[in-house]
Design an enzyme around this catalytic site. Structure first.
Site, short mmCIF file in Angstrom:
data_model
loop_
_atom_site.label_atom_id
_atom_site.label_comp_id
_atom_site.label_asym_id
_atom_site.label_seq_id
_atom_site.Cartn_x
_atom_site.Cartn_y
_atom_site.Cartn_z
N HIS B 74 1.58 1.61 14.64
CA HIS B 74 1.39 1.59 13.19
C HIS B 74 2.70 1.26 12.48
CE1 HIS B 74 -0.91 3.42 9.56
NE2 HIS B 74 0.02 2.57 9.14
N HIS B 76 4.57 -1.70 9.52
CA HIS B 76 4.38 -2.75 8.52
C HIS B 76 5.57 -3.70 8.62
CE1 HIS B 76 1.03 -0.61 6.56
NE2 HIS B 76 1.69 0.47 6.93
N ASN B 108 -1.83 -5.20 5.66
CA ASN B 108 -1.73 -5.21 4.18
C ASN B 108 -0.54 -6.04 3.72
OD1 ASN B 108 -0.04 -3.25 5.28
ND2 ASN B 108 -0.14 -1.93 3.49
N ASP B 321 4.27 4.59 10.98
CA ASP B 321 3.89 4.05 9.66
C ASP B 321 5.14 3.51 8.95
OD1 ASP B 321 2.47 3.27 7.45
OD2 ASP B 321 2.03 5.29 6.73
N HIS B 325 10.41 -0.82 1.88
CA HIS B 325 10.34 -1.22 0.46
C HIS B 325 11.76 -1.48 -0.04
CE1 HIS B 325 6.10 -0.40 -0.23
NE2 HIS B 325 6.24 0.72 0.44
#
Lengths: 318, 442
Positions: B74, B76, B108, B321, B325
């Site tokens: 998991h 990103h 996403n 996860d 950002h």
């Protein structure tokens, strides 16, 4: 990082600090009874009011408070600011910082905005309401009002009634009254109370309006319809009024009613109670000015920044 | 945990590179799944474990431990569309620096990874840029909008590792049910972001004492639990397999425990930040946006329930996860800041500090939960230290302590929740896909 003493949450003050501010407000209150209501206390100081959420009484009283103290004051309101053009709060503060302000008074729709401001300025930051977070100067003027109009706060019983979930007035107020030794009860529909409020703030929580019976002060909270969206927190405003409205049939003689305004007549409070001269609602509005003068004085007098040759920020200088 | 069925179609591309040739001398060699726990040398020749040590570079392994490399199901990687926060090269370099030898990236992105063509281009790009073998988890529904199923069969054929709408739940129960039915045709695992958005509402942190005190809107633990209950019930009815992403609430642990007891094919992961931190930090820190993620940090009773569930097997594995950002976006007031924290580089140190140094489980149990179990759940190659296995391993210094944030991150982003924490157990070397991909002091 803000180098000066800020007032962002009521917990930034201890009992002594609250007492000091209320005492200062008392003395400013005497000044306000004179013919010439202006004092030179903050001459040469710059106060920037940054109001990014609608406000009438708080913004007016802060602006007037700064003027009565002879500070230079600039008020910036939401619409028409550079933030409309996509500027972040951080960059807005950095820009205004170029004018070397001594105090930022900030109202913002989001919890924690004042902490962001404080990180990017060396000025003192005063929270004039951050979303559903806190409203410490409201709590101070409420304490001041009760102390002046009723009695010392210690030992009083204050019941907050209504929409606690969306209320920064309640969040700061409950803590402030508890700090000063009052007993606090919250009476509200269960849908309008944060689930862990009792544990978080040390209050009794009741869903029964009859539990205001023992209170010396009944503090009515505005139904914040603008923050509720389509949530349907209560089945209808009519039912809310039937179950929770503070009106004369639910009050006993001697109970004093407070409301931070603006009121929704006929919803959380009956029009008759609003107009009843025994309530403290007008006194609250009036006391906002001297308490905010005292707060501005307090955050500046604690700092050791008075330049040589500039009259010191002492009340005696007034 | 479900029985291991290798997914022969999953593609895990890695950029080309020289095969590792090294002998690690005098280390502890620990691979609980293979029954290995010995002191000695580990030879890697041409990217494969075992063989003749003659002529190989020698690494002094005294005081170090060699473990199977971690598998993070998991992450990103923010590609395509948000490469200013992370890209395949930096995200997988971050993995390598954390001892992670395989990552699976969530869909996403902008646009969402929801078609065989986008998947194909990502696989091509990973084959040029990925430092470690990298798989992709395309969306369950088109645009992650929750309405129309993506082409599950074609995605499986193109090499998808699993399917997820991570970032948002599949809100519509009927759509979820059809996806589960269709699993018999497409044979891809669903890895589910579980949240009832009508309960989460405008919430930005855990609904608890702290949110009540500071006035931020709360996300209740039951927002996660009711959706998990729904999907376990649907999975049982449709005889389908599901995996639950980033479990955060004790109520969810209870639902998964009940579902497993009645035979539902459900597995679950937990993140390092939910194992180490609680909502207390949101109340205490002057800059709390670095602790904002979804699901949120919860209460201390939730954290304890997660640790117990990880120990007893109710929760099967750990996944980060990893959610990069840009700093600018995290500088907003809490409610306006984006959800997410990075985690690849600190996952081992964090979990080792909390669980092994903290006396909750031994190192073998941690390795199973960070390497073997996630690989088995997703049908990926299981990292092994047995002779003949491809070198997918991490060399760790279990005694080394670092303060998070003092070393630069390999990730493009710095939004780390553990910043400032002292963590014990540092990755010093990583071999992934048979390549030498990370040396701490290189």
């Amino acid at each position: 990082m803000s180098a000066r003493s800020s007032l962002i949450r009521i917990g930034d003050l201890d009992v002594d600090g609250i007492g000091r501010i209320l005492g200062t407000a008392e003395r400013f209150g005497e000044v306000m009874e004179r013919d010439i209501k202006k004092v030179p206390t903050l001459r040469g100081r710059t106060v920037i009011n940054l109001f990014l959420e609608p406000s009438t009484r708080t913004s007016t009283s802060f602006e007037l408070a700064a003027k009565r103290l002879s500070a230079d004051v600039v008020s910036i309101k939401g619409a028409g600011t550079s933030m409309d053009k996509g500027e972040t709060l951080k960059d807005t503060i950095r820009t205004l910082e170029a004018y070397d302000p001594d105090v930022f008074v900030v109202r913002h729709p989001q919890v924690g905005a004042c902490d962001v401001v404080a990180r990017h300025t060396s000025a003192a930051v005063v929270n004039a309401g951050d979303g559903t977070g806190e409203h410490p100067t409201q709590a101070l003027l409420d304490l001041y009002t009760v102390q002046r109009e009723i009695a010392p706060i210690e030992g009083l019983h204050v019941a907050f009634v209504g929409d606690v979930l969306h209320s920064r007035v309640a969040r700061s107020g409950i803590s402030a009254f508890r700090m000063m030794g009052a007993k606090v009860t919250v009476v509200a529909p269960p849908t309008l109370v944060p689930r862990y409020l009792g544990e978080a703030l040390g209050t009794e929580v009741s869903a029964d309006i009859r539990d205001i019976a023992d209170a010396d002060v009944v503090y009515v909270l505005r139904m914040q319809l603008e923050r509720m969206g389509t949530g349907g927190f209560v089945p209808s405003l009519e039912e809310y009024a039937r179950m929770y409205q503070v009106n004369h049939s639910r009050l006993r003689t001697g109970q004093r009613v407070m409301h931070a305004g603006p009121v929704n007549r006929g919803v959380e409070i009956s029009g008759k109670v609003v107009d009843d001269p025994s309530t403290l609602i007008e006194a609250q509005a009036g006391n906002g000015l001297v308490v905010r003068m005292a707060v501005l004085y307090d955050v500046l007098s604690e700092s050791q920044t008075a330049a040589p040759g500039v009259p010191g920020v002492t009340l005696e200088a007034a | 945990m479900s029985t291991y069925v290798p997914n022969s179609r999953v593609r895990l591309p890695q950029r080309p590179g020289a095969r590792a040739n090294v002998v690690i001398r005098g280390a502890r060699i620990l691979d609980p799944a293979a029954g290995i726990d010995r002191e000695g040398d580990l030879v890697v020749r041409d990217g494969v474990i075992g063989g003749d040590p003659d002529g190989l570079e020698v690494v002094d392994g005294r005081g170090l431990t060699v473990i199977p490399g971690l598998v993070d199901v998991h992450v990103h990687l923010r590609t395509p569309g948000k490469e200013h926060a992370e890209d395949i090269a930096t995200g997988t370099a971050s993995a390598a620096a954390g001892g992670v030898v395989t990552v699976l990236a969530m869909p996403n992105t902008q646009p969402p990874t929801d078609s065989p063509s986008i998947l194909g281009s990502l696989l091509d790009r990973a084959a040029r840029e990925a430092v470690v073998p990298t798989g992709f988890i395309p969306a369950i529904t088109v645009g992650q909008m929750g309405d129309q199923l993506t082409e599950h069969g074609d995605l499986a054929e193109a090499g998808a590792a699993a399917l997820s709408d991570d970032g948002v739940p599949v809100a519509n129960a009927s759509v979820m049910r059809r996806a589960l039915q269709y699993q018999k045709a497409a044979d891809l695992l669903f890895t589910l972001h579980e949240e009832d958005m009508s309960l989460s509402g405008a919430g930005v942190m855990h609904e608890g004492v702290i949110s009540a005190r500071i006035g931020l809107a709360g996300i209740p633990g039951v927002s996660e639990a009711v959706q998990v209950a729904r999907d376990c019930s649907l999975a049982a009815y449709e005889d389908a397999r599901i995996h639950i992403c980033h479990v955060s609430a004790r109520e969810t642990v209870e639902e998964i425990r009940l579902a497993k007891a009645r035979g539902v094919s459900v597995t679950a992961e937990v993140t390092p930040h939910h194992l180490l931190l609680t909502d207390q930090v949101v109340g205490d820190d002057p800059d709390p946006a670095k602790f904002k993620m979804n699901p949120p940090l919860r209460g201390s009773d939730d954290r304890e329930a997660l640790i117990e569930a990880l120990i007893d097997g109710t929760l099967d594995c750990i996944a980060t996860d990893h959610a990069p950002h840009p700093a600018d976006e995290k500088e907003n007031p809490f409610a306006a800041a984006p959800f997410g924290v990075i985690g690849l580089e600190t996952a081992f140190a964090a979990c080792h500090t909390e669980l092994v140094v903290g006396g909750r489980m031994d190192l073998s149990d941690l390795v199973l939960r960070m390497s073997t179990n996630p690989a088995r759940i997703f049908g990926l190659p299981v990292p092994s230290l047995a002779d003949g296995a491809r070198a997918d391993l991490a060399v760790v210094d279990l005694a080394a302590t670092d303060v998070v944030g003092e070393r630069p991150y390999a990730s493009k982003s710095t939004n780390a929740a553990f910043v400032g924490m002292q963590l014990t157990g540092q990755v010093v070397m990583t071999l992934a896909g048979g390549q030498d991909v990370y040396r701490r002091n290189a």
